[in-house]
Design a protein around this motif. Sequence first.
Motif, PDB file in Angstrom:
ATOM      1  N   MET A 275       0.853  -1.187   0.000  1.00 12.25           N
ATOM      2  CA  MET A 275       0.000   0.000   0.000  1.00 12.25           C
ATOM      3  C   MET A 275       0.894   1.244   0.000  1.00 12.25           C
ATOM      4  O   MET A 275       1.646   1.481   0.956  1.00 12.25           O
ATOM      5  N   ILE A 276       0.838   1.989  -1.079  1.00 15.84           N
ATOM      6  CA  ILE A 276       1.694   3.171  -1.259  1.00 15.84           C
ATOM      7  C   ILE A 276       0.788   4.393  -1.214  1.00 15.84           C
ATOM      8  O   ILE A 276      -0.037   4.606  -2.107  1.00 15.84           O
ATOM      9  N   VAL A 277       0.940   5.209  -0.168  1.00 15.57           N
ATOM     10  CA  VAL A 277      -0.031   6.271   0.116  1.00 15.57           C
ATOM     11  C   VAL A 277       0.655   7.632   0.110  1.00 15.57           C
ATOM     12  O   VAL A 277       1.720   7.822   0.724  1.00 15.57           O
ATOM     13  N   HIS A 278       0.039   8.594  -0.588  1.00  9.48           N
ATOM     14  CA  HIS A 278       0.563   9.956  -0.636  1.00  9.48           C
ATOM     15  C   HIS A 278       0.608  10.540   0.776  1.00  9.48           C
ATOM     16  O   HIS A 278      -0.308  10.347   1.587  1.00  9.48           O
ATOM     17  N   ALA A 279       1.678  11.272   1.049  1.00 11.75           N
ATOM     18  CA  ALA A 279       1.891  11.806   2.398  1.00 11.75           C
ATOM     19  C   ALA A 279       0.721  12.656   2.892  1.00 11.75           C
ATOM     20  O   ALA A 279       0.412  12.659   4.098  1.00 11.75           O
ATOM     21  N   ASP A 280       0.045  13.364   1.981  1.00  8.49           N
ATOM     22  CA  ASP A 280      -1.041  14.251   2.396  1.00  8.49           C
ATOM     23  C   ASP A 280      -2.225  13.496   2.990  1.00  8.49           C
ATOM     24  O   ASP A 280      -3.010  14.083   3.760  1.00  8.49           O
ATOM     25  N   VAL A 281      -2.393  12.228   2.630  1.00  8.98           N
ATOM     26  CA  VAL A 281      -3.546  11.468   3.141  1.00  8.98           C
ATOM     27  C   VAL A 281      -3.101  10.198   3.868  1.00  8.98           C
ATOM     28  O   VAL A 281      -3.932   9.344   4.199  1.00  8.98           O
ATOM     29  N   TYR A 282      -1.811  10.104   4.120  1.00 11.86           N
ATOM     30  CA  TYR A 282      -1.285   8.881   4.736  1.00 11.86           C
ATOM     31  C   TYR A 282      -1.932   8.600   6.080  1.00 11.86           C
ATOM     32  O   TYR A 282      -2.414   7.486   6.340  1.00 11.86           O
ATOM     33  N   ASP A 283      -1.961   9.581   6.956  1.00 10.04           N
ATOM     34  CA  ASP A 283      -2.500   9.353   8.301  1.00 10.04           C
ATOM     35  C   ASP A 283      -3.980   8.988   8.263  1.00 10.04           C
ATOM     36  O   ASP A 283      -4.431   8.074   8.968  1.00 10.04           O
ATOM     37  N   ALA A 284      -4.736   9.688   7.426  1.00  8.59           N
ATOM     38  CA  ALA A 284      -6.167   9.413   7.338  1.00  8.59           C
ATOM     39  C   ALA A 284      -6.420   8.021   6.772  1.00  8.59           C
ATOM     40  O   ALA A 284      -7.290   7.286   7.254  1.00  8.59           O
ATOM     41  N   PHE A 285      -5.663   7.662   5.748  1.00  5.56           N
ATOM     42  CA  PHE A 285      -5.825   6.327   5.170  1.00  5.56           C
ATOM     43  C   PHE A 285      -5.403   5.262   6.178  1.00  5.56           C
ATOM     44  O   PHE A 285      -6.089   4.238   6.332  1.00  5.56           O
ATOM     45  N   PHE A 286      -4.284   5.490   6.848  1.00  9.28           N
ATOM     46  CA  PHE A 286      -3.789   4.510   7.810  1.00  9.28           C
ATOM     47  C   PHE A 286      -4.828   4.223   8.882  1.00  9.28           C
ATOM     48  O   PHE A 286      -5.037   3.057   9.263  1.00  9.28           O
ATOM     49  N   GLU A 287      -5.474   5.244   9.393  1.00 14.41           N
ATOM     50  CA  GLU A 287      -6.483   5.050  10.447  1.00 14.41           C
ATOM     51  C   GLU A 287      -7.604   4.128   9.964  1.00 14.41           C
ATOM     52  O   GLU A 287      -8.020   3.204  10.669  1.00 14.41           O
ATOM     53  N   LYS A 288      -8.080   4.364   8.752  1.00 10.96           N
ATOM     54  CA  LYS A 288      -9.176   3.561   8.214  1.00 10.96           C
ATOM     55  C   LYS A 288      -8.696   2.150   7.865  1.00 10.96           C
ATOM     56  O   LYS A 288      -9.377   1.149   8.158  1.00 10.96           O
ATOM     57  N   PHE A 289      -7.537   2.058   7.236  1.00  9.65           N
ATOM     58  CA  PHE A 289      -7.031   0.762   6.793  1.00  9.65           C
ATOM     59  C   PHE A 289      -6.658  -0.122   7.980  1.00  9.65           C
ATOM     60  O   PHE A 289      -6.997  -1.318   8.003  1.00  9.65           O
ATOM     61  N   SER A 290      -5.986   0.431   8.963  1.00  7.14           N
ATOM     62  CA  SER A 290      -5.571  -0.373  10.111  1.00  7.14           C
ATOM     63  C   SER A 290      -6.782  -0.866  10.898  1.00  7.14           C
ATOM     64  O   SER A 290      -6.796  -2.005  11.390  1.00  7.14           O
ATOM     65  N   ALA A 291      -7.818  -0.022  11.017  1.00 10.46           N
ATOM     66  CA  ALA A 291      -9.033  -0.457  11.700  1.00 10.46           C
ATOM     67  C   ALA A 291      -9.671  -1.625  10.958  1.00 10.46           C
ATOM     68  O   ALA A 291     -10.147  -2.596  11.574  1.00 10.46           O
ATOM     69  N   ALA A 372       0.086  -6.766   5.088  1.00  5.38           N
ATOM     70  CA  ALA A 372       0.260  -5.650   4.159  1.00  5.38           C
ATOM     71  C   ALA A 372       1.527  -4.875   4.490  1.00  5.38           C
ATOM     72  O   ALA A 372       1.888  -4.718   5.658  1.00  5.38           O
ATOM     73  N   MET A 373       2.190  -4.383   3.449  1.00  9.14           N
ATOM     74  CA  MET A 373       3.296  -3.444   3.610  1.00  9.14           C
ATOM     75  C   MET A 373       2.769  -2.047   3.308  1.00  9.14           C
ATOM     76  O   MET A 373       2.109  -1.835   2.293  1.00  9.14           O
ATOM     77  N   LEU A 374       3.069  -1.091   4.175  1.00  7.07           N
ATOM     78  CA  LEU A 374       2.554   0.273   4.027  1.00  7.07           C
ATOM     79  C   LEU A 374       3.710   1.236   3.822  1.00  7.07           C
ATOM     80  O   LEU A 374       4.660   1.272   4.613  1.00  7.07           O
ATOM     81  N   PHE A 375       3.630   2.027   2.727  1.00  7.92           N
ATOM     82  CA  PHE A 375       4.673   2.978   2.373  1.00  7.92           C
ATOM     83  C   PHE A 375       4.076   4.378   2.242  1.00  7.92           C
ATOM     84  O   PHE A 375       2.932   4.534   1.805  1.00  7.92           O
TER      85      PHE A 375
END
Length: 460
Positions: A275-291, A372-375
């Motif tokens: 999972m390769i996530v743009h820095a601007d939305v990384y935290d928001a995506f991480f919260e949803k994905f990890s949950a 998953a690997m998260l970048f």
Amino acid sequence: MRLLFVPNEEYPMFTSIDPATGAPGQSYAELTGAEIEIKLQRAHDTFREWRLTDLATRTALLERIAEQFDANTQRLAETATREMGKTLKSAIAEVQKCAQAFRHYAQEGAAMLEPRSFPGATATWHPMGPVLAVMPWNFPYWQVVRFMAPTILAGNVGLLKHASSVQGCGAALEEMVIAAGGPAGLFQNLAIKSDKVDALIADDRIVAVTLTGSEGAGMKVAEAAGRALKKVVLELGGSDPFIVMPSADLDAAAKAAVTARVQNTGQSCICAKRMIVHADVYDAFFEKFSAGMQAVVAGDPMDAASDMGPLSSEEQRATVLGQLKLFEQAGAKLLFGGEALPGKGAYMSAGILVDVPTDHEVANEELFGPIAMLFKAADIDEAIGIANAVPFGLGSSVWTQDADERARFERDIEAGMIAVNKMLASAPEAPFGGVKRSGHGRELGPYGLHEFMNLKTVLG
């Protein structure tokens, strides 16, 4: 060179092991050399007749095979679940998808085989002969049907060397063809070990080979096919990127990312693994994905409440656990999950790895389990760079509403397939395959049909 297979050893039994319980299931005798020879000659003889059948005969048989899959959906699905551990609901969906593929080739086959006219010439499609398929356990019906349906339509015949752990599924596939009225040599399951594959490829009754499996298996089959100067199609490993940009629908992306990572307990070549996530939305995506990943329920695959079943075997689980140790030794951090669950069965919890060093060889590992690997990527250039940094190039998924970004991804991602704002999946009508170390050639669609046909040019 024709090889005569003769019995020269004691042939063992294949015994399926239920990965949910560890209990042994049904046993199947490995073919003797004499039995292999009989099946090879039967395939050769059947091809001589089947190649002469008209298109209406072939498509009618494909329709009847689809009806057999429909009529036996529950039984086929339960066999797959018992042999390799996928959830029953996903096994049912797999069987239904197989029926869809047979109907697709029955209905669209005529158009795929239309001759092409050129000034002074016509190009026509003709069958080649018996094709050997070496197939894996993770989608024990669908992986085979991707080759099987177009093989029958083409006028070829098929021989299947299936994975040792899913011999019940292999036998059932042959049964479906016979029950539909197909000739006995049209599609045959060969209950053999891998050490017989080289000799099969060398036999002059086999005209081509297709393999879905690991890089190592692909190299061995390609080497054997090269020595025999025979056509080969390879669908190998994948470490598919799942790229999320700022304009993406984060709720939809996170939900799809969870499904894409844990489907089939993460044991799919086109599972999203990085999972390769743009820095601007990384935290928001991480919260949803990890949950979402923490909420995944690993349990009895026969229970509809289970999101995923066990891994295919205790050995497969041990392999994934060993890989996780290598990641951590390289500096990656396992945030949660990735643990062998207590009790019977090859169960494992879903998890997320972060801080994976992209310049370390461990980043090239294909994790065939629910991890998953998260970048984090600073911009689209870095996202594409991370995506392309591995030796694989099978599939990819990108999430953006920006037309320019979409164009960049479609042009620059090094993969055979790309899904935009959706999870990557295979479909009968869409060509399937990869580049780089993910293999070569295509399955499905018209291109998969044509891989094992002779394009004959007629002048005048």
